[in-house]
Scaffold this active site. Structure first.
Site, PDB file in Angstrom:
ATOM      1  N   ASP A   1       3.726   2.507  33.823  1.00 43.28           N
ATOM      2  CA  ASP A   1       4.164   3.562  34.721  1.00 43.28           C
ATOM      3  C   ASP A   1       3.025   4.206  35.508  1.00 43.28           C
ATOM      4  OD1 ASP A   1       3.170   4.629  32.385  1.00 43.28           O
ATOM      5  OD2 ASP A   1       4.873   5.959  31.991  1.00 43.28           O
TER       6      ASP A   1
ATOM      7  N   ARG B   1      -6.208   6.943  19.811  1.00 45.90           N
ATOM      8  CA  ARG B   1      -4.995   6.910  20.647  1.00 45.90           C
ATOM      9  C   ARG B   1      -3.919   6.076  19.989  1.00 45.90           C
ATOM     10  NH1 ARG B   1      -1.016   8.396  23.406  1.00 45.90           N
ATOM     11  NH2 ARG B   1      -0.631   7.696  25.527  1.00 45.90           N
TER      12      ARG B   1
ATOM     13  N   GLN C   1      -8.936   9.845  23.545  1.00 42.86           N
ATOM     14  CA  GLN C   1      -8.369   9.386  24.816  1.00 42.86           C
ATOM     15  C   GLN C   1      -7.358  10.389  25.348  1.00 42.86           C
ATOM     16  OE1 GLN C   1      -5.292   5.940  25.868  1.00 42.86           O
ATOM     17  NE2 GLN C   1      -7.343   5.088  25.544  1.00 42.86           N
TER      18      GLN C   1
ATOM     19  N   HIS D   1      23.429  43.467   3.716  1.00 46.81           N
ATOM     20  CA  HIS D   1      24.062  42.530   2.782  1.00 46.81           C
ATOM     21  C   HIS D   1      25.567  42.398   3.042  1.00 46.81           C
ATOM     22  CE1 HIS D   1      20.365  42.449   0.398  1.00 46.81           C
ATOM     23  NE2 HIS D   1      20.319  43.748   0.567  1.00 46.81           N
TER      24      HIS D   1
ATOM     25  N   ASN E   1      28.537  28.660  21.481  1.00 47.06           N
ATOM     26  CA  ASN E   1      27.840  27.616  22.227  1.00 47.06           C
ATOM     27  C   ASN E   1      26.336  27.852  22.186  1.00 47.06           C
ATOM     28  OD1 ASN E   1      26.606  26.272  24.658  1.00 47.06           O
ATOM     29  ND2 ASN E   1      28.692  25.573  24.957  1.00 47.06           N
TER      30      ASN E   1
ATOM     31  N   SER F   1      42.772  29.501  23.383  1.00 47.08           N
ATOM     32  CA  SER F   1      43.235  28.518  22.412  1.00 47.08           C
ATOM     33  C   SER F   1      44.316  27.677  23.058  1.00 47.08           C
ATOM     34  CB  SER F   1      43.783  29.212  21.161  1.00 47.08           C
ATOM     35  OG  SER F   1      44.542  28.317  20.368  1.00 47.08           O
TER      36      SER F   1
END
Length: 460
Positions: free
Chosen positions: A91, A333, A245, A169, A307, A293
């Protein structure tokens, strides 16, 4: 069944793309490659500006054209890189060839060999990741966190005097105020934000094993550490002089641990607000057209907080894995960090999604003062703490000779409820000074909140 058209595997790139898409500008493969192009060009210009190896500073128009090429990185360059990488199977080398192609187009072939000069792939990568992560955190993630904190701080100020039964608690306990409890989360988050804001984004540029060996072979007279430092700091990063590296990724581990810490605080917020909704302290504001619902029409579910809770858990799991694994590289490396770092955006993305849900969720709740008052009035036994504490003070002051005041209140209140009349009768018979007795007789659960309201002012 026939196969579907190509589909995103991650919900961040599918269902939630509209929420987290801004991170893709920095932490996607394309965002990383754009940063790589930027670093390659800046290194080339750094060398020519100093007339290294007989080169000469470029003309203003040529510099502008190269900057425009890096800044204008778009689908054309994305497609070109994909074609080059299909051949190189590397790459960063593909990015080098892309830059060389632009130099050829600008008739700058004479300096083409200064592209990626004396650089290992990690010289380019570590700087690119530092730049993209810094931008993603500062421009996308932190602003969203600040919005949540601002909304939370506004609710803390609004409800600073709203007396509320505490539930240590899970049991009735010394009352507080809703504002003070929300302010606790604001204060916790502000501390972590301050730590994240002071993150050092480190970078190295010292060759294949961090020794400047190739640099020195090309020019033994140059002060390569000084030049490296100047280049890295010129990108807005902190120079790391001692590396293998790779840049050692310690700053990444520190950052991801702090973001995960923020996630954990936000998770605590989500579960607490969910519980307050369950207790009826907060009402959820119905929105036209929304369904709670599929079978129970009356329901408004606290889905924003649920969520958020789930996505914060996913985010922290990923970020903590990154923090744990990135700090280890075998000898000089190995490639484990390459695939691992490609998940940085996923970790931040789930956190950003959670922040969006929290921001919206906090805007969809309203305090129910009547529910708070009912709960307080049903738990007069929480004043037992005040009564036994005052008796102790009276004993020390010589105005009372009651033995074991704690035990006396324990016998009165532990394991069963008492009302205002029972508590008043108990106080009236106490052997304490008149002023103390009147203070206790005037107490109510709603009035026993100490300095809760004033403590909100510590947010500044």
């Amino acid at each position: 069944m026939p196969p579907l058209p190509p589909q995103p595997l991650s919900p961040l790139d599918g269902r939630y793309r509209a929420v987290v898409g801004a991170l893709g500008d920095h932490l996607s493969e394309a965002g990383l490659n754009r940063a790589r192009v930027h670093v390659e060009i800046e290194w080339l210009l750094f060398l020519t500006d100093r007339a290294m190896f007989g080169s000469a500073p470029l003309e203003a128009s040529q510099i502008q054209a190269l900057h425009a090429f890096a800044a204008g990185f778009d689908q054309l360059e994305i497609d070109a890189l994909a074609q080059i990488e299909a051949a190189t199977r590397h790459d960063v080398k593909a990015v080098e060839y892309l830059v060389r192609g632009e130099l050829h187009r600008l008739d700058l072939d004479a300096i083409a060999e200064l592209t990626h000069f004396a650089a290992t792939s990690e010289d380019i990568n570590n700087l690119s990741y530092a730049l993209t992560v810094s931008a993603a955190v500062k421009q996308v993630w932190l602003p969203k966190l600040r919005l949540v904190i601002e909304k939370l701080a506004a609710l803390a100020a609004l409800h600073r005097d709203a007396a509320m039964l505490a539930r240590t608690h899970g049991q009735p306990a010394t009352p507080t105020t809703m504002g003070k409890e929300l302010a606790v989360f604001v204060h916790r988050l502000q501390r972590v934000v301050a730590q994240i804001e002071h993150t050092e984004y480190l970078g190295k540029f010292s060759g294949a094993t961090g020794t400047f060996a190739a640099h020195l072979a090309a020019d033994p007279t140059a002060d390569w550490p000084a030049l490296s430092r100047e280049f890295v700091e010129g990108l807005g990063l902190t120079w790391n002089p001692l590396t293998t590296q790779i840049e050692s990724h310690d700053w990444q581990a520190e950052l991801y641990s702090r973001i995960s810490h923020a996630n954990r605080i936000l998770h605590n917020l989500a579960t607490d607000v969910w519980t307050y909704i369950s207790l009826g302290y907060f009402r959820q504001i119905p929105r036209a057209g929304e369904v709670g619902s599929s079978t129970m029409p009356h329901k408004i579910n606290p889905i924003r907080f649920e969520n958020a809770e789930a996505n914060l858990e996913i985010s922290s799991a990923l970020l903590e894995t990154l923090a744990a694994t990135l700090v280890t590289s075998r000898l000089q490396r190995d490639l484990t960090d390459s695939t691992t770092q490609r998940n940085i955006g996923v970790g931040l993305g789930h956190s950003l999604l959670a922040l969006d849900n929290l921001e919206r969720g906090l805007g969809d709740i309203a305090l129910d003062p009547a529910a708070l008052e009912r709960d307080l009035d049903a738990n007069w036994e929480v004043l037992a703490e005040a009564v036994q504490t005052v008796i102790r003070a009276e004993v020390v002051a010589g105005r009372s000779h009651i033995a074991n005041p704690y035990d006396a209140l324990k016998e009165l209140t532990r394991g069963h409820r008492i009302g205002s009349d029972e508590l008043a009768a108990f106080i009236a018979d106490l052997d304490i000074g008149d002023a103390a007795k009147q203070r206790l007789l005037a107490l109510t659960p709603a009035g026993y909140t100490g300095l809760a309201s004033a403590l909100v002012d510590y947010l500044g």
